[in-house]
Design an enzyme around this catalytic site. Structure first.
Site, PDB file in Angstrom:
ATOM      1  CG  ASP A   1      55.437  60.693  31.211  1.00 48.81           C
ATOM      2  OD1 ASP A   1      55.704  59.754  31.974  1.00 48.81           O
ATOM      3  OD2 ASP A   1      54.875  61.735  31.606  1.00 48.81           O
TER       4      ASP A   1
ATOM      5  CG  ASP B   1      61.911  63.282  36.469  1.00 42.11           C
ATOM      6  OD1 ASP B   1      61.373  62.182  36.656  1.00 42.11           O
ATOM      7  OD2 ASP B   1      61.324  64.367  36.645  1.00 42.11           O
TER       8      ASP B   1
ATOM      9  CD  GLU C   1      55.678  61.545  37.586  1.00 39.46           C
ATOM     10  OE1 GLU C   1      55.627  61.963  38.757  1.00 39.46           O
ATOM     11  OE2 GLU C   1      56.331  62.143  36.682  1.00 39.46           O
ATOM     12  CD  GLU C   2      57.765  64.416  34.705  1.00 40.06           C
ATOM     13  OE1 GLU C   2      57.103  65.213  35.415  1.00 40.06           O
ATOM     14  OE2 GLU C   2      58.907  64.052  34.997  1.00 40.06           O
TER      15      GLU C   2
ATOM     16  CG  HIS D   1      60.187  68.741  36.426  1.00 37.90           C
ATOM     17  ND1 HIS D   1      58.966  68.859  37.056  1.00 37.90           N
ATOM     18  CD2 HIS D   1      60.389  67.417  36.292  1.00 37.90           C
ATOM     19  CE1 HIS D   1      58.468  67.661  37.288  1.00 37.90           C
ATOM     20  NE2 HIS D   1      59.334  66.767  36.833  1.00 37.90           N
TER      21      HIS D   1
END
Length: 480
Positions: free
Chosen positions: A119, A150, A185-186, A450
């Site tokens: 994710d 990421d 996770e995010e 991010h």
């Protein structure tokens, strides 16, 4: 993380050196990684194209497509046992779909669990991107796109390393390998602990490799050996039963925002160090970063003096850091001439490795209750807590990892910390206390995870694959 070490880091490679068989296969593994690298990069681009976001406000369908794409990828790598699994959140809704794939270990061989997550963060303001967020674009030796670094690169590093080892070792590969590719996770990993408990035996391993960190800089690999923990909560100051006219009553009593501000000011000393008694704090780092690099990376304005004492690296990795991240008081645009009866702030305290979160929370409580200005009533409400983490660098797995990183990059690996926290590692250490946990990564200080224009350094990505392949090969031959 920083882009440049202050001085040439000392070597942290294993002193034992590789076994003769592994040393002789380095070139073979490098060739295997190189032969398949175009294919690996193409598969990474396909994963980047899937906008799998686990936040509740986003459509879940792309997230499910992302999990299925990862499952198909691992099946094509020759893993026979591949599953897409979910567990429910506390509210009964399903958590993010995780992919688990296993190659069981031969008798007497260890098992390695390879973790990453599929994710990604939402793209944010797309006007800030120089390319389409979900279209992977190569430019100047980097691959741009949301999740390119990421953490879809982590997935591909695991898959490509396994493929290279399987290709070179063939029937002599007896190492057990389990892939655990998380899908939320995010979004804060809301079902991570529940998932581990439901699949505890399925995920049991002797070594756990978490590929979700960063290297020291482009061209210099790193093993992340420490993570700060976290506690947060709210501090409320109450001074009046209700708001009163500031002209008629102002003077003998101070308003709540003023008193809360005075209380907040006691949380740091004159140098900017956290001034709460009882917190763990050390100045133990093997590398440091130049102040100019920190200022550039953190966008510090000219003239602003840095806070704290000791090396910058220790202030980021091995000392506590406290921030006020929220403040409840009337907004300026709707302010009236009244004495505000109560005000509230939310704090976030990063904890040094070795700190027990419950003890840190109690230390904050004692401090704020003991520092109540002018006898104001202080209400302390604890929030979340997460444990810090430190790698045992004397362990066999860490020694092998440091050797493999240095071998792949051609320069010694460094041991770094991260100022942030990865709370789920505490769950891994609690449920698998005998496992040796390694935190690696494919990012670098320019990856902008991010943020807009997230990217991956393609050369370092290739090195990361080779390093993991070398590590798996050596663990296969030598065990633990």
């Amino acid at each position: 993380m920083t882009s440049t070490p202050a001085a040439t880091p000392h070597s942290t490679t294993s002193t034992s050196g590789p076994a003769p068989g592994v040393s002789g296969r380095t070139d073979d593994l490098r060739s295997a990684v190189d032969r398949s690298f175009d294919h690996t990069l193409a598969r990474l681009k396909e994963l980047v194209a899937i906008p799998g976001i686990a936040w509740p406000s986003f459509d879940r369908t792309p997230l499910e497509h992302s999990a299925e794409a990862v499952a198909a990828l691992l099946r094509s790598a020759g893993i026979g046992e591949v599953q897409v699994l979910t567990v429910n959140k506390a509210d009964g809704t399903p958590g993010g779909p995780a992919v688990v794939a296993r190659r069981p270990a031969a008798e007497g061989r260890p098992t390695v669990l390879l973790y990453a997550h599929h994710d990604v963060q939402p793209p944010g303001d797309e006007s800030l991107w120089h390319t389409e967020p979900f279209t992977a674009v190569e430019k100047d030796g980097r691959l741009y796109g949301r999740g390119a670094a990421d953490d879809k690169a982590g997935i591909m590093a695991h898959a490509a390393a396994y493929a290279a080892v399987s290709d070179v070792l063939g029937d002599s590969l007896g190492l057990g390998v389990t892939f655990f590719i998380e899908g939320e996770e995010e979004a804060g990993s809301p079902t991570f602990r529940t998932f581990l408990e439901a699949n505890r035996e399925l995920l049991r391993a002797d070594v756990i490799v978490v590929a979700d960190s960063s290297n020291w800089k482009v061209g210099v690999p790193a093993l992340t050996t420490s993570l700060r923990g976290l506690v947060d909560g709210t501090i409320e100051v109450q001074v009046l039963d209700h708001a009163v006219h500031s002209g008629m009553y102002g003077g003998p009593v101070l308003d709540a925002p003023t008193l809360l501000s005075r209380l907040i000011a006691t949380l740091h000393d004159a140098e900017g160090n956290v001034a709460i008694a009882g917190l763990v704090s050390t100045d133990e780092t093997t590398v440091d970063m130049p102040e100019a690099d920190y200022r550039a990376d953190a966008s510090v304005l000219d003239g602003v003096r840095l806070a704290g004492t000791g090396s910058i690296a220790s202030r980021l990795w091995t000392k506590p850091a406290l921030s006020i991240i929220g403040f409840d008081a009337p907004a300026v645009d709707v302010a009236s001439n009244t004495l505000i009866p109560r005000a509230r702030a939310k704090f976030s305290l990063r904890l040094a490795p070795g700190q027990v979160p419950a003890e840190a929370m109690d230390a904050v409580r004692r401090h704020v209750e003991g520092a109540a200005p002018f006898g104001a009533k202080v209400v302390f409400t604890p929030g979340e807590a997460g444990n810090p983490f430190r790698t045992d660098t004397s362990s066999a797995a860490a020694s092998v990892a440091l050797w493999a990183l240095g071998e792949a990059w051609g320069v010694p690996a460094v041991e770094t910390g991260i100022g942030g926290s990865i709370p789920f590692i505490a769950d891994l250490t609690e449920l698998y206390p005998q496992a040796q946990i390694l935190v690696t990564g494919v990012e670098d200080p320019d990856s902008r995870a991010h943020s807009a224009n997230e990217s991956l350094h393609i050369g370092d990505f290739r090195n990361a694959i080779l390093a993991e392949a070398l590590m798996l090969a050596r663990l296969n031959d030598e065990g633990l």
